[in-house]
Motif scaffolding. Structure first.
Motif, PDB file in Angstrom:
ATOM      1  N   ASP A 179       7.847   2.848  -6.265  1.00 40.14           N
ATOM      2  CA  ASP A 179       8.205   2.869  -4.846  1.00 40.14           C
ATOM      3  C   ASP A 179       7.459   3.984  -4.119  1.00 40.14           C
ATOM      4  OD1 ASP A 179       9.547   2.102  -2.589  1.00 40.14           O
ATOM      5  OD2 ASP A 179      11.469   2.982  -3.150  1.00 40.14           O
ATOM      6  N   VAL A 180       6.117   3.885  -4.093  1.00 41.70           N
ATOM      7  CA  VAL A 180       5.303   4.921  -3.460  1.00 41.70           C
ATOM      8  C   VAL A 180       5.171   4.645  -1.965  1.00 41.70           C
ATOM      9  CG1 VAL A 180       3.992   5.452  -5.540  1.00 41.70           C
ATOM     10  CG2 VAL A 180       3.166   3.646  -4.009  1.00 41.70           C
ATOM     11  N   ILE A 181       5.030   5.704  -1.181  1.00 42.94           N
ATOM     12  CA  ILE A 181       4.876   5.555   0.266  1.00 42.94           C
ATOM     13  C   ILE A 181       3.620   4.744   0.566  1.00 42.94           C
ATOM     14  CG2 ILE A 181       4.424   6.802   2.417  1.00 42.94           C
ATOM     15  CD1 ILE A 181       6.050   9.123   1.247  1.00 42.94           C
ATOM     16  N   GLY A 182       3.749   3.725   1.393  1.00 43.26           N
ATOM     17  CA  GLY A 182       2.609   2.908   1.784  1.00 43.26           C
ATOM     18  C   GLY A 182       2.275   1.773   0.846  1.00 43.26           C
ATOM     19  N   PHE A 183       2.910   1.766  -0.357  1.00 48.38           N
ATOM     20  CA  PHE A 183       2.708   0.691  -1.327  1.00 48.38           C
ATOM     21  C   PHE A 183       1.226   0.578  -1.706  1.00 48.38           C
ATOM     22  CE2 PHE A 183       5.918  -0.875   1.928  1.00 48.38           C
ATOM     23  CZ  PHE A 183       6.931  -0.077   1.427  1.00 48.38           C
ATOM     24  N   LEU A 184       0.687  -0.637  -1.822  1.00 45.37           N
ATOM     25  CA  LEU A 184      -0.725  -0.785  -2.190  1.00 45.37           C
ATOM     26  C   LEU A 184      -1.618  -0.904  -0.955  1.00 45.37           C
ATOM     27  CD1 LEU A 184      -0.631  -3.311  -5.178  1.00 45.37           C
ATOM     28  CD2 LEU A 184      -0.521  -0.821  -5.251  1.00 45.37           C
ATOM     29  N   GLY A 185      -1.364  -1.930  -0.162  1.00 49.79           N
ATOM     30  CA  GLY A 185      -2.262  -2.256   0.938  1.00 49.79           C
ATOM     31  C   GLY A 185      -2.423  -1.143   1.946  1.00 49.79           C
ATOM     32  N   ASN A 186      -1.304  -0.545   2.376  1.00 49.17           N
ATOM     33  CA  ASN A 186      -1.395   0.474   3.412  1.00 49.17           C
ATOM     34  C   ASN A 186      -1.971   1.788   2.900  1.00 49.17           C
ATOM     35  OD1 ASN A 186      -0.622  -1.079   5.550  1.00 49.17           O
ATOM     36  ND2 ASN A 186       1.518  -0.477   5.493  1.00 49.17           N
ATOM     37  N   ARG A 187      -1.825   2.068   1.615  1.00 51.18           N
ATOM     38  CA  ARG A 187      -2.472   3.268   1.071  1.00 51.18           C
ATOM     39  C   ARG A 187      -3.990   3.097   1.066  1.00 51.18           C
ATOM     40  NH1 ARG A 187       1.165   6.868  -1.707  1.00 51.18           N
ATOM     41  NH2 ARG A 187      -0.603   7.893  -2.704  1.00 51.18           N
ATOM     42  N   ILE A 188      -4.452   1.934   0.600  1.00 46.10           N
ATOM     43  CA  ILE A 188      -5.896   1.682   0.538  1.00 46.10           C
ATOM     44  C   ILE A 188      -6.471   1.582   1.960  1.00 46.10           C
ATOM     45  CG2 ILE A 188      -7.672   0.065  -0.240  1.00 46.10           C
ATOM     46  CD1 ILE A 188      -5.674  -0.680  -2.543  1.00 46.10           C
ATOM     47  N   GLN A 189      -5.767   0.840   2.820  1.00 44.62           N
ATOM     48  CA  GLN A 189      -6.197   0.694   4.208  1.00 44.62           C
ATOM     49  C   GLN A 189      -6.168   2.043   4.929  1.00 44.62           C
ATOM     50  OE1 GLN A 189      -5.142  -2.660   7.415  1.00 44.62           O
ATOM     51  NE2 GLN A 189      -3.384  -1.383   6.953  1.00 44.62           N
ATOM     52  N   GLY A 190      -5.157   2.865   4.622  1.00 41.55           N
ATOM     53  CA  GLY A 190      -5.053   4.163   5.266  1.00 41.55           C
ATOM     54  C   GLY A 190      -6.207   5.084   4.921  1.00 41.55           C
ATOM     55  N   ALA A 191      -6.665   5.005   3.675  1.00 41.64           N
ATOM     56  CA  ALA A 191      -7.803   5.831   3.272  1.00 41.64           C
ATOM     57  C   ALA A 191      -9.053   5.441   4.058  1.00 41.64           C
ATOM     58  CB  ALA A 191      -8.050   5.685   1.771  1.00 41.64           C
ATOM     59  N   LEU A 192      -9.258   4.136   4.226  1.00 43.21           N
ATOM     60  CA  LEU A 192     -10.402   3.666   5.003  1.00 43.21           C
ATOM     61  C   LEU A 192     -10.266   4.062   6.469  1.00 43.21           C
ATOM     62  CD1 LEU A 192     -12.104   0.201   4.838  1.00 43.21           C
ATOM     63  CD2 LEU A 192     -11.436   1.152   7.026  1.00 43.21           C
ATOM     64  N   MET A 193      -9.053   3.880   7.032  1.00 43.36           N
ATOM     65  CA  MET A 193      -8.858   4.159   8.458  1.00 43.36           C
ATOM     66  C   MET A 193      -9.059   5.632   8.776  1.00 43.36           C
ATOM     67  SD  MET A 193      -8.352   2.939  11.403  1.00 43.36           S
ATOM     68  CE  MET A 193      -7.870   1.250  10.986  1.00 43.36           C
ATOM     69  N   ARG A 194      -8.579   6.509   7.889  1.00 46.35           N
ATOM     70  CA  ARG A 194      -8.776   7.942   8.118  1.00 46.35           C
ATOM     71  C   ARG A 194     -10.261   8.267   8.244  1.00 46.35           C
ATOM     72  NH1 ARG A 194      -6.366  12.251   3.902  1.00 46.35           N
ATOM     73  NH2 ARG A 194      -7.766  11.132   2.488  1.00 46.35           N
ATOM     74  N   GLU A 195     -11.067   7.753   7.328  1.00 48.34           N
ATOM     75  CA  GLU A 195     -12.501   8.051   7.359  1.00 48.34           C
ATOM     76  C   GLU A 195     -13.157   7.422   8.582  1.00 48.34           C
ATOM     77  OE1 GLU A 195     -15.859  10.000   6.345  1.00 48.34           O
ATOM     78  OE2 GLU A 195     -13.883  10.232   5.413  1.00 48.34           O
ATOM     79  N   ALA A 196     -12.777   6.170   8.919  1.00 43.27           N
ATOM     80  CA  ALA A 196     -13.376   5.496  10.072  1.00 43.27           C
ATOM     81  C   ALA A 196     -13.104   6.264  11.364  1.00 43.27           C
ATOM     82  CB  ALA A 196     -12.830   4.068  10.176  1.00 43.27           C
ATOM     83  N   LEU A 197     -11.860   6.726  11.549  1.00 43.82           N
ATOM     84  CA  LEU A 197     -11.514   7.428  12.784  1.00 43.82           C
ATOM     85  C   LEU A 197     -12.179   8.804  12.862  1.00 43.82           C
ATOM     86  CD1 LEU A 197      -7.760   6.436  13.098  1.00 43.82           C
ATOM     87  CD2 LEU A 197      -9.644   5.680  14.556  1.00 43.82           C
TER      88      LEU A 197
END
Length: 310
Positions: A179-197
């Motif tokens: 039960d990790v914060i962000g689960f799978l998709g949002n953790r991976i997507q979040g890493a990409l979004m941080r770098e993109a922004l």
């Protein structure tokens, strides 16, 4: 039990809820919806009909019923519950306490929350073994993947049963075992979004060119193979060498960059306000929504041809 005799209860009739409702209806289930908003309840048939058409399903909403309160639905018939209300932890906790009281024993109680772990939502309740995350991606009626998220309390067999239900409805479930914060998709997507922004913040590239880079390079490949399989093609030796050079220079910021915070502070949050990184009007938003749904539908055709989806 035939699909036509199965009942799902969906809490919330917003954009995400409508997609989930359409998924169940398109699979032959009956769906009971609880929403406090009279206008939302009144608009559900038309919104769900549009979602069903986008799925290529008959736009039959005769199996849909809407209620204003949790006490009203036919609880003796409910086989699964999906909560999709606003991201308010206190509200979700109260709802799950009510669900525990109203539902039949053993009925899966699931939350579409994208931020709160199910262990926090169900904290202190007696039947946490039947509580789990069931995280869809917007638009829920078209994105094929759904995350089944377990807490340490969740009955593994019940989580797998919920996954089987999702498979029968045409989804591709993934079992998130912690039960990790962000689960799978949002953790991976979040890493990409941080770098993109941060690349936009630092003036390295425009929002348009960031989008083009993702869609027309590695994003294009990801429709054909996920990041792990893709590197099986190209070689992990190359990935390891590149990681030593690039990864130390990637953003490790623990908050949003100023360019994002400014947009939010100025009310430029996308379609909702007709302006984000790009400007929108009614015509351009309608055109973009249609293009987006058409592109998703084309990808679905590929996945079905491969047998990834039913």
């Amino acid at each position: 039990m035939p699909q036509s005799e199965r009942h799902a209860l969906v809490l919330g009739g917003g954009t995400m809820g409508v997609g989930i409702i359409a998924m169940f209806l398109g699979g032959g289930w009956k769906v009971d919806v609880v929403s406090r908003s009279a206008s939302t309840r009144d608009g559900l048939p038309a919104a769900t009909s549009r979602a069903l058409k986008a799925m290529g399903k008959p736009d039959d909403v005769s199996g849909l019923a809407a209620y204003a309160t949790l006490e009203e639905p036919p609880w003796s018939k409910i086989d699964i519950v999906v909560e999709t209300v606003t991201e308010d932890l206190a509200l979700k906790r109260q709802i799950f306490a009510d669900l525990e009281r109203l539902s039949r024993p053993g009925v899966p109680l699931t939350s579409n929350s994208s931020s709160f772990p199910i262990s926090e939502i169900g904290k202190g309740l007696a039947s946490q073994d039947r509580m789990m995350g069931l995280h869809f991606f917007m638009p829920a009626h078209l994105i094929p993947l759904v995350e089944v998220v377990r807490s340490v309390h969740t009955d593994v067999a019940l989580a797998e049963k919920v996954g089987a239900i999702m498979s029968a409805l045409g989804k591709r479930p993934v079992q998130v075992k912690k039960d990790v914060i962000g689960f799978l998709g949002n953790r991976i997507q979040g890493a990409l979004m941080r770098e993109a922004l941060w690349l936009i913040e630092e003036g390295v590239a425009s929002p348009e060119d960031i989008d083009a880079t993702v869609r027309l390079s590695f994003g294009f490949r990801y429709a054909a193979a996920g990041p792990i399989t893709q590197k099986e093609h190209s070689g992990w030796d190359t990935t390891c060498a590149v990681a030593k050079i690039i990864w130390p220079d990637l953003s490790n910021a623990d908050g949003p960059p100023p360019v994002l915070q400014r947009n939010v502070d100025q009310g430029r949050i996308g379609f909702k306000t007709k302006g984000g990184f790009f400007d929108w009007d009614e015509a351009s938003m309608a055109k973009e929504r249609a293009r987006y749904e058409r592109a998703l539908s084309k990808c679905l055709e590929i996945f079905r041809e491969e047998g990834i989806l039913s």
